[in-house]
Design an enzyme around this catalytic site. Structure first.
Site, mmCIF file in Angstrom:
data_model
loop_
_atom_site.group_PDB
_atom_site.id
_atom_site.type_symbol
_atom_site.label_atom_id
_atom_site.label_comp_id
_atom_site.label_asym_id
_atom_site.label_seq_id
_atom_site.Cartn_x
_atom_site.Cartn_y
_atom_site.Cartn_z
ATOM 1 N N ASP A 9 152.046 38.963 6.739
ATOM 2 C CA ASP A 9 150.976 37.966 6.925
ATOM 3 C C ASP A 9 149.540 38.485 6.813
ATOM 4 O O ASP A 9 148.685 38.136 7.637
ATOM 5 C CB ASP A 9 151.143 37.276 8.288
ATOM 6 C CG ASP A 9 152.460 36.516 8.422
ATOM 7 O OD1 ASP A 9 153.234 36.475 7.445
ATOM 8 O OD2 ASP A 9 152.720 35.987 9.514
ATOM 9 N N ASP A 47 152.616 33.170 5.967
ATOM 10 C CA ASP A 47 152.671 31.956 6.771
ATOM 11 C C ASP A 47 152.304 30.802 5.839
ATOM 12 O O ASP A 47 151.296 30.885 5.119
ATOM 13 C CB ASP A 47 151.645 32.074 7.911
ATOM 14 C CG ASP A 47 152.214 31.757 9.272
ATOM 15 O OD1 ASP A 47 153.446 31.799 9.444
ATOM 16 O OD2 ASP A 47 151.415 31.474 10.182
ATOM 17 N N LYS A 106 157.114 31.546 5.250
ATOM 18 C CA LYS A 106 157.738 31.122 6.502
ATOM 19 C C LYS A 106 156.872 30.082 7.199
ATOM 20 O O LYS A 106 155.685 29.984 6.938
ATOM 21 C CB LYS A 106 157.998 32.330 7.405
ATOM 22 C CG LYS A 106 156.780 33.173 7.705
ATOM 23 C CD LYS A 106 157.169 34.496 8.348
ATOM 24 C CE LYS A 106 155.959 35.286 8.750
ATOM 25 N NZ LYS A 106 155.134 34.675 9.773
ATOM 26 N N CYS A 151 154.056 38.226 14.787
ATOM 27 C CA CYS A 151 154.920 38.257 13.606
ATOM 28 C C CYS A 151 155.458 39.650 13.286
ATOM 29 O O CYS A 151 156.602 39.788 12.857
ATOM 30 C CB CYS A 151 154.212 37.633 12.421
ATOM 31 S SG CYS A 151 153.842 35.873 12.724
#
Length: 196
Positions: A9, A47, A106, A151
């Site tokens: 991310d 993300d 995700k 994360c």
């Protein structure tokens, strides 16, 4: 090939000026790029939320950083961030994304948040990453990115549970909350994750 580098991310919304900025989040980019240059198997996570995602405080008419009970349990409600197709969801401009063999998006299910690169927060829905890694012969994963206490930690702990050898490059990570980072580093060590 037995080792994969998971770059978690490194997106604009998690860097200074972003909607959910991690303090000094952009300071890791040079370190991450060095790790990418030394890896033969790079996986990026991104993300990737739809508008009105269940993890957004605005969806519930609530203040950010409060919690709500969703179908899978308690969920921190975040500012709207990493909305699909926006500048905030894009990778940091200086990140070497061309070396990636795979990008895992995700958090795209509007009902379920996803911290881990391996499964969503319902702890039942797989992203498919573990199967892909096994298919290409990966036995060890090394992680870096944002944020250490969410994360990165969730991904590292899931990787260990799934039977991978796991290491985290702590110099190439940044976290949201110092106490949360300390707790998650301890949890990772207890799970057998090497902190490099």
């Amino acid at each position: 090939m037995t080792t994969a580098l998971l770059v978690i991310d490194v997106q604009n919304d998690f860097c200074p000026g972003g909607a959910l900025a991690v303090p000094d989040g952009d300071a890791i980019v040079a370190s991450v790029n060095r790790l990418i240059a030394g890896s033969s198997c790079v996986v990026l996570t991104q993300d990737w939320h739809p508008v009105g995602h269940a993890s957004f405080a605005s969806t519930h008419g609530r203040d950010p950083f409060t919690t709500a009970e969703l179908s899978y349990g308690e969920q921190v409600l975040w500012p709207d961030h990493c909305v699909q197709g926006t500048r905030g969801a894009a990778f940091h401009a200086d990140l070497d994304i061309d070396a990636a063999r795979l990008v895992i998006r995700k958090g795209h299910d509007p009902r379920i948040d996803s911290y881990s690169a391996f499964q969503e927060n319902d702890r039942a829905t797989s992203t498919g990453l573990a199967g892909w890694l096994r298919e290409v012969g990966v036995e060890r994963v090394e992680l870096c990115g944002l944020a250490t206490d969410y994360c990165v930690a969730y991904s590292a702990l899931d990787a260990a549970t799934l039977g991978f050898e796991v290491a985290v490059h702590t110099e190439a990570c940044r976290g949201i909350d110092a106490a949360g980072v300390a707790a998650q580093l301890a949890a990772m060590e207890a799970a057998g994750v090497a902190l490099l």
